[in-house]
Design a protein around this motif. Structure first.
Motif, PDB file in Angstrom:
ATOM      1  N   ALA B 107      15.324 -20.659  28.259  1.00 34.93           N
ATOM      2  CA  ALA B 107      14.829 -19.619  27.344  1.00 34.93           C
ATOM      3  C   ALA B 107      14.263 -18.437  28.127  1.00 34.93           C
ATOM      4  O   ALA B 107      14.506 -17.273  27.793  1.00 34.93           O
ATOM      5  CB  ALA B 107      13.762 -20.212  26.429  1.00 34.93           C
ATOM      6  N   PHE B 108      13.520 -18.740  29.173  1.00 31.78           N
ATOM      7  CA  PHE B 108      12.959 -17.693  30.038  1.00 31.78           C
ATOM      8  C   PHE B 108      14.075 -16.812  30.620  1.00 31.78           C
ATOM      9  O   PHE B 108      14.006 -15.580  30.591  1.00 31.78           O
ATOM     10  CB  PHE B 108      12.166 -18.366  31.164  1.00 31.78           C
ATOM     11  N   LEU B 109      15.107 -17.440  31.135  1.00 31.76           N
ATOM     12  CA  LEU B 109      16.196 -16.691  31.787  1.00 31.76           C
ATOM     13  C   LEU B 109      16.889 -15.740  30.813  1.00 31.76           C
ATOM     14  O   LEU B 109      17.137 -14.576  31.136  1.00 31.76           O
ATOM     15  CB  LEU B 109      17.216 -17.663  32.392  1.00 31.76           C
ATOM     16  N   ILE B 110      17.195 -16.199  29.611  1.00 26.25           N
ATOM     17  CA  ILE B 110      17.916 -15.316  28.686  1.00 26.25           C
ATOM     18  C   ILE B 110      16.987 -14.230  28.155  1.00 26.25           C
ATOM     19  O   ILE B 110      17.399 -13.078  27.988  1.00 26.25           O
ATOM     20  CB  ILE B 110      18.615 -16.103  27.544  1.00 26.25           C
ATOM     21  N   ASP B 111      15.718 -14.554  27.898  1.00 23.31           N
ATOM     22  CA  ASP B 111      14.769 -13.528  27.430  1.00 23.31           C
ATOM     23  C   ASP B 111      14.591 -12.432  28.472  1.00 23.31           C
ATOM     24  O   ASP B 111      14.578 -11.244  28.158  1.00 23.31           O
ATOM     25  CB  ASP B 111      13.394 -14.156  27.130  1.00 23.31           C
ATOM     26  N   TRP B 112      14.435 -12.834  29.704  1.00 23.15           N
ATOM     27  CA  TRP B 112      14.180 -11.857  30.769  1.00 23.15           C
ATOM     28  C   TRP B 112      15.430 -11.032  31.063  1.00 23.15           C
ATOM     29  O   TRP B 112      15.378  -9.832  31.252  1.00 23.15           O
ATOM     30  CB  TRP B 112      13.721 -12.594  32.029  1.00 23.15           C
ATOM     31  N   LEU B 113      16.567 -11.720  31.065  1.00 24.49           N
ATOM     32  CA  LEU B 113      17.844 -11.043  31.316  1.00 24.49           C
ATOM     33  C   LEU B 113      18.070  -9.907  30.319  1.00 24.49           C
ATOM     34  O   LEU B 113      18.527  -8.826  30.689  1.00 24.49           O
ATOM     35  CB  LEU B 113      18.947 -12.102  31.204  1.00 24.49           C
ATOM     36  N   LYS B 114      17.730 -10.156  29.059  1.00 21.93           N
ATOM     37  CA  LYS B 114      18.002  -9.163  28.017  1.00 21.93           C
ATOM     38  C   LYS B 114      17.230  -7.868  28.205  1.00 21.93           C
ATOM     39  O   LYS B 114      17.637  -6.826  27.697  1.00 21.93           O
ATOM     40  CB  LYS B 114      17.666  -9.743  26.630  1.00 21.93           C
ATOM     41  N   THR B 115      16.090  -7.921  28.886  1.00 20.20           N
ATOM     42  CA  THR B 115      15.295  -6.702  29.038  1.00 20.20           C
ATOM     43  C   THR B 115      15.317  -6.142  30.460  1.00 20.20           C
ATOM     44  O   THR B 115      14.835  -5.039  30.678  1.00 20.20           O
ATOM     45  CB  THR B 115      13.817  -6.951  28.649  1.00 20.20           C
ATOM     46  N   SER B 116      15.850  -6.883  31.413  1.00 18.99           N
ATOM     47  CA  SER B 116      15.744  -6.424  32.805  1.00 18.99           C
ATOM     48  C   SER B 116      17.055  -6.316  33.572  1.00 18.99           C
ATOM     49  O   SER B 116      17.096  -5.687  34.625  1.00 18.99           O
ATOM     50  CB  SER B 116      14.817  -7.359  33.575  1.00 18.99           C
ATOM     51  N   ALA B 117      18.111  -6.946  33.098  1.00 17.56           N
ATOM     52  CA  ALA B 117      19.376  -6.856  33.834  1.00 17.56           C
ATOM     53  C   ALA B 117      20.179  -5.671  33.294  1.00 17.56           C
ATOM     54  O   ALA B 117      20.357  -5.541  32.083  1.00 17.56           O
ATOM     55  CB  ALA B 117      20.168  -8.148  33.684  1.00 17.56           C
ATOM     56  N   PRO B 118      20.643  -4.789  34.186  1.00 20.18           N
ATOM     57  CA  PRO B 118      21.352  -3.590  33.731  1.00 20.18           C
ATOM     58  C   PRO B 118      22.742  -3.888  33.138  1.00 20.18           C
ATOM     59  O   PRO B 118      23.738  -3.974  33.851  1.00 20.18           O
ATOM     60  CB  PRO B 118      21.472  -2.727  34.997  1.00 20.18           C
ATOM     61  N   PHE B 119      22.749  -4.070  31.827  1.00 20.61           N
ATOM     62  CA  PHE B 119      23.990  -4.143  31.035  1.00 20.61           C
ATOM     63  C   PHE B 119      23.784  -3.252  29.820  1.00 20.61           C
ATOM     64  O   PHE B 119      22.670  -3.159  29.299  1.00 20.61           O
ATOM     65  CB  PHE B 119      24.249  -5.573  30.525  1.00 20.61           C
ATOM     66  N   TRP B 120      24.882  -2.634  29.356  1.00 22.96           N
ATOM     67  CA  TRP B 120      24.811  -1.805  28.147  1.00 22.96           C
ATOM     68  C   TRP B 120      26.020  -2.122  27.280  1.00 22.96           C
ATOM     69  O   TRP B 120      27.139  -2.263  27.783  1.00 22.96           O
ATOM     70  CB  TRP B 120      24.807  -0.317  28.517  1.00 22.96           C
ATOM     71  N   LYS B 121      25.758  -2.208  25.954  1.00 16.46           N
ATOM     72  CA  LYS B 121      26.820  -2.565  25.010  1.00 16.46           C
ATOM     73  C   LYS B 121      27.232  -1.364  24.170  1.00 16.46           C
ATOM     74  O   LYS B 121      26.386  -0.713  23.547  1.00 16.46           O
ATOM     75  CB  LYS B 121      26.312  -3.655  24.058  1.00 16.46           C
ATOM     76  N   LEU B 122      28.531  -1.107  24.131  1.00 19.18           N
ATOM     77  CA  LEU B 122      29.109  -0.085  23.254  1.00 19.18           C
ATOM     78  C   LEU B 122      29.832  -0.810  22.124  1.00 19.18           C
ATOM     79  O   LEU B 122      30.819  -1.507  22.366  1.00 19.18           O
ATOM     80  CB  LEU B 122      30.089   0.785  24.044  1.00 19.18           C
ATOM     81  N   GLU B 123      29.331  -0.658  20.883  1.00 17.64           N
ATOM     82  CA  GLU B 123      29.916  -1.351  19.739  1.00 17.64           C
ATOM     83  C   GLU B 123      30.915  -0.471  19.009  1.00 17.64           C
ATOM     84  O   GLU B 123      30.654   0.714  18.783  1.00 17.64           O
ATOM     85  CB  GLU B 123      28.809  -1.712  18.730  1.00 17.64           C
ATOM     86  N   ALA B 141       9.919 -10.736  23.313  1.00 18.54           N
ATOM     87  CA  ALA B 141      10.364 -12.064  23.756  1.00 18.54           C
ATOM     88  C   ALA B 141      10.191 -12.218  25.263  1.00 18.54           C
ATOM     89  O   ALA B 141       9.773 -13.267  25.752  1.00 18.54           O
ATOM     90  CB  ALA B 141      11.815 -12.286  23.357  1.00 18.54           C
ATOM     91  N   ALA B 142      10.485 -11.156  26.013  1.00 11.34           N
ATOM     92  CA  ALA B 142      10.322 -11.208  27.476  1.00 11.34           C
ATOM     93  C   ALA B 142       8.842 -11.199  27.840  1.00 11.34           C
ATOM     94  O   ALA B 142       8.404 -11.881  28.768  1.00 11.34           O
ATOM     95  CB  ALA B 142      11.038 -10.032  28.127  1.00 11.34           C
ATOM     96  N   GLU B 143       8.082 -10.421  27.056  1.00 12.38           N
ATOM     97  CA  GLU B 143       6.644 -10.261  27.323  1.00 12.38           C
ATOM     98  C   GLU B 143       5.906 -11.597  27.245  1.00 12.38           C
ATOM     99  O   GLU B 143       4.948 -11.827  27.963  1.00 12.38           O
ATOM    100  CB  GLU B 143       6.060  -9.280  26.300  1.00 12.38           C
ATOM    101  N   LYS B 144       6.369 -12.474  26.368  1.00 14.28           N
ATOM    102  CA  LYS B 144       5.627 -13.723  26.178  1.00 14.28           C
ATOM    103  C   LYS B 144       5.691 -14.606  27.431  1.00 14.28           C
ATOM    104  O   LYS B 144       4.877 -15.501  27.589  1.00 14.28           O
ATOM    105  CB  LYS B 144       6.111 -14.471  24.934  1.00 14.28           C
ATOM    106  N   TRP B 145       6.610 -14.314  28.320  1.00 16.16           N
ATOM    107  CA  TRP B 145       6.657 -15.036  29.602  1.00 16.16           C
ATOM    108  C   TRP B 145       5.825 -14.308  30.657  1.00 16.16           C
ATOM    109  O   TRP B 145       5.802 -14.709  31.824  1.00 16.16           O
ATOM    110  CB  TRP B 145       8.101 -15.171  30.108  1.00 16.16           C
ATOM    111  N   SER B 146       5.171 -13.197  30.242  1.00 19.17           N
ATOM    112  CA  SER B 146       4.333 -12.392  31.142  1.00 19.17           C
ATOM    113  C   SER B 146       5.052 -12.036  32.430  1.00 19.17           C
ATOM    114  O   SER B 146       4.547 -12.269  33.516  1.00 19.17           O
ATOM    115  CB  SER B 146       3.048 -13.137  31.499  1.00 19.17           C
ATOM    116  N   VAL B 147       6.222 -11.460  32.242  1.00 24.38           N
ATOM    117  CA  VAL B 147       7.027 -11.110  33.410  1.00 24.38           C
ATOM    118  C   VAL B 147       6.813  -9.647  33.746  1.00 24.38           C
ATOM    119  O   VAL B 147       6.819  -8.805  32.866  1.00 24.38           O
ATOM    120  CB  VAL B 147       8.523 -11.357  33.104  1.00 24.38           C
TER     121      VAL B 147
END
Lengths: 83, 149
Positions: B107-123, B141-147
């Protein structure tokens, strides 16, 4: 220095990458943004609202007051949306 | 292990390939392209990333997960390019001796990935293509892991 643009910033500016010498008087990211905004309407439009833009220097997230040096890789992009 | 790739992945095969001396628990998360957003149907999406920095940030968060939990092994695969609804986008697998470390670190990995890994989605939508906006709920969601970002 190498400049990289991603997502809608790349579309508005019209290129994803350019190499430029560090402009005279530009000492940090904020000053680079001000300089870029004067480079054309695409730049001005892309960089209008800094609240929806993030910066990385040499592949680390930084703030506008981060100092710049010749040879830096500066990336400008929207908040990330992966996962 | 970190992989950023164009092609698809086989969840079962990837989980079976996790290696460690004392794996008692495997946890996984798979993210897929949605076909609807509320009432509106959504077409394919195109994922862009920052070669170099994306891998670096993913490796950093994986290292952080190994610091916080006793993990035997871990895997993050993230795809880029154009993906149709129903296609797999991202896989996180964590392996540990016990379930709690495996589930929490996944859960930590996916939460953190969503806010910190450079990916961008074009829908792709009815009225054209739109860049997906970042969501405050993802930051929370990322904040709750205090990252630190």
């Amino acid at each position: 220095m190498k400049l990289l643009y991603f997502a809608w910033l790349k579309q508005k500016i019209g290129t994803g990458e350019e190499d430029i010498p560090l402009p005279d008087g530009v000492t940090n990211v904020g000053a680079l943004v001000s300089w870029l905004k004067a480079q054309g309407p695409g730049y001005g439009e892309a960089l209008e609202d800094l609240s929806v833009i993030r910066f990385a220097v040499n592949q680390e997230f930084v703030d506008l007051d981060h100092a710049l040096a010749e040879g830096d890789e500066v990336a400008i992009f929207p908040p990330v949306t992966g996962g | 292990m970190i992989r950023v790739q164009r092609g698809n992945f086989d969840v079962g095969a990837e989980m079976a390939a996790m290696s460690g001396r004392n794996i008692g628990a495997l946890s996984s998360f798979v993210g897929l392209v949605r076909g609807e957003d509320g009432d509106e149907s959504v077409g394919a999406m195109t994922l862009e990333y920052y070669p170099g920095m994306t891998e670096k940030k993913l490796a950093e968060i994986e290292a952080e997960a190994h610091k916080r939990w006793a993990l035997e092994d871990s895997l993050v695969i993230h795809r880029y390019g154009r993906l149709e609804p129903g296609e797999q986008i991202v896989l996180v697998v964590t392996a540990s001796s016990h379930r709690q470390a495996a589930i929490e670190s996944c859960a930590f990995l996916i939460d953190w990935l969503k806010t910190s890994a450079p990916f961008w989605k074009l829908e792709e939508r009815k009225n054209g293509a739109d860049w997906v906006k970042a969501r405050e709920s993802d930051d929370a969601a990322a904040e709750k892991w205090s990252v630190k970002k």
